[in-house]
Design an enzyme around this catalytic site. Sequence first.
Site, PDB file in Angstrom:
ATOM      1  N   GLY A   1      -1.739  -8.365   1.077  1.00 27.49           N
ATOM      2  CA  GLY A   1      -1.385  -8.725   2.358  1.00 27.49           C
ATOM      3  C   GLY A   1      -1.640  -7.533   3.340  1.00 27.49           C
TER       4      GLY A   1
ATOM      5  N   GLY B   1      -1.544  -9.838  -5.746  1.00 23.79           N
ATOM      6  CA  GLY B   1      -1.214  -9.960  -4.449  1.00 23.79           C
ATOM      7  C   GLY B   1      -1.867  -9.150  -3.587  1.00 23.79           C
TER       8      GLY B   1
ATOM      9  N   ASP C   1      11.238  -1.816   6.974  1.00 25.90           N
ATOM     10  CA  ASP C   1      10.616  -3.339   6.768  1.00 25.90           C
ATOM     11  C   ASP C   1      11.203  -4.083   5.876  1.00 25.90           C
ATOM     12  OD1 ASP C   1       8.617  -5.157   7.177  1.00 25.90           O
ATOM     13  OD2 ASP C   1       7.265  -4.325   5.625  1.00 25.90           O
TER      14      ASP C   1
END
Length: 393
Positions: free
Chosen positions: A21, A19, A132
Amino acid sequence: MEESFDIEIPNFILGKEIGRGGMARVFIGEQLEPKRPVAIKIVTPQGNDPKILEDLQKEGDTVAQFSHPNIVTVFSCGVIEQNYYLAMEILSGGDLKKKIEEGITELEAFNIMVDMAKALEHAHKRGTLHRDIKPENILFHEDGQAVLVDFGIAKAQNTVSEFTRVGAVVGTPHYMSPERALGKEIDERSDLYALGVVLYEMLIGKKVFEGSDTFAISYAHVHEPVPDLPEEKAKYQTLLNKLLAKNPDDRFQTATQLVAQLKKYLRRLKPITDTTHSFAPLPDLAAKKKSSPLPFIITGVIVVVAVLVGVWFMNQQAAIEINQTDLTTEQQIEMSDKLLAAESQFRLGNVAMAEQLYESVLVDYDCNNEEAGNRMKTINKAKLDQIMAACEP
């Protein structure tokens, strides 16, 4: 074709990328000593900013000191070749975003909320905000236990960090508290607001506020009222309104208060055992043949005394078991086990462990448990007062 990533981290072998980001990429890897599979997150700041790398290292060290079942376990972190790396446990149960898309039950939603509130309670007590909270940062073990991850823009309270100043304007606006959207100072209540947004999303399947751009979404968080839940879920409206209050003073003030409240909702969602009791009827004095008034008076006095004693005994039992009627047999056994373990730890001098166990009894099972309350009064009266303030009358 997958882009290669050439970096050597001492004591670790980098495997397949799973992954990415923003500035971060995540890989499956292996720690050599002790030998175990790990997930390795690598952050490459734009321009290889050394101040951001330094802040990341400090914040990674902070999270690595956490020890909680609902916070990701960090094995190692550091800076290698202008890259920050963090090696952590592998969580193979997917993330909350996917679970919401598939649909989750109210019971599952509240179990996740309790797990996350406990994670925030642990972090907040150690002076660290997450900043977050969102479904993508809530992962799961195979057994379904929720785990909070990615403290990448976390901020230790009372510290100044260039990275967290950047972090103040990054992240998904859908989960930002009103005060954060306005650029004001934030505290732990901002994390609780974001968790409230997650609750709405779990219950409804969509975000609480949508908009065409970041400004529109931020404006809604600051000015728009909390949407009404559909009729079948209206029983959660009060909880949601408190979590999503515009003014932080109107929200839960601590994660501990939130945990206590969530446990009450969770108990109502779980099956409750039949705790009805049958009592023998009182003697039918009217049916007795009237004779001398003296035996009648004596009998009446005896009955009244017996009834008063019975009522006193029942009230004493009710004071001890006020909340236990809502517990399943399994939960009552769990509570008894925790009380025994807590007493044992207390006598051994492990006061911190005993405190955690007694707190769990009061928050998770019975906020009026006399044994746990008396011990907590001795160990940490301030915490007991906080628990009792959140206790359902």
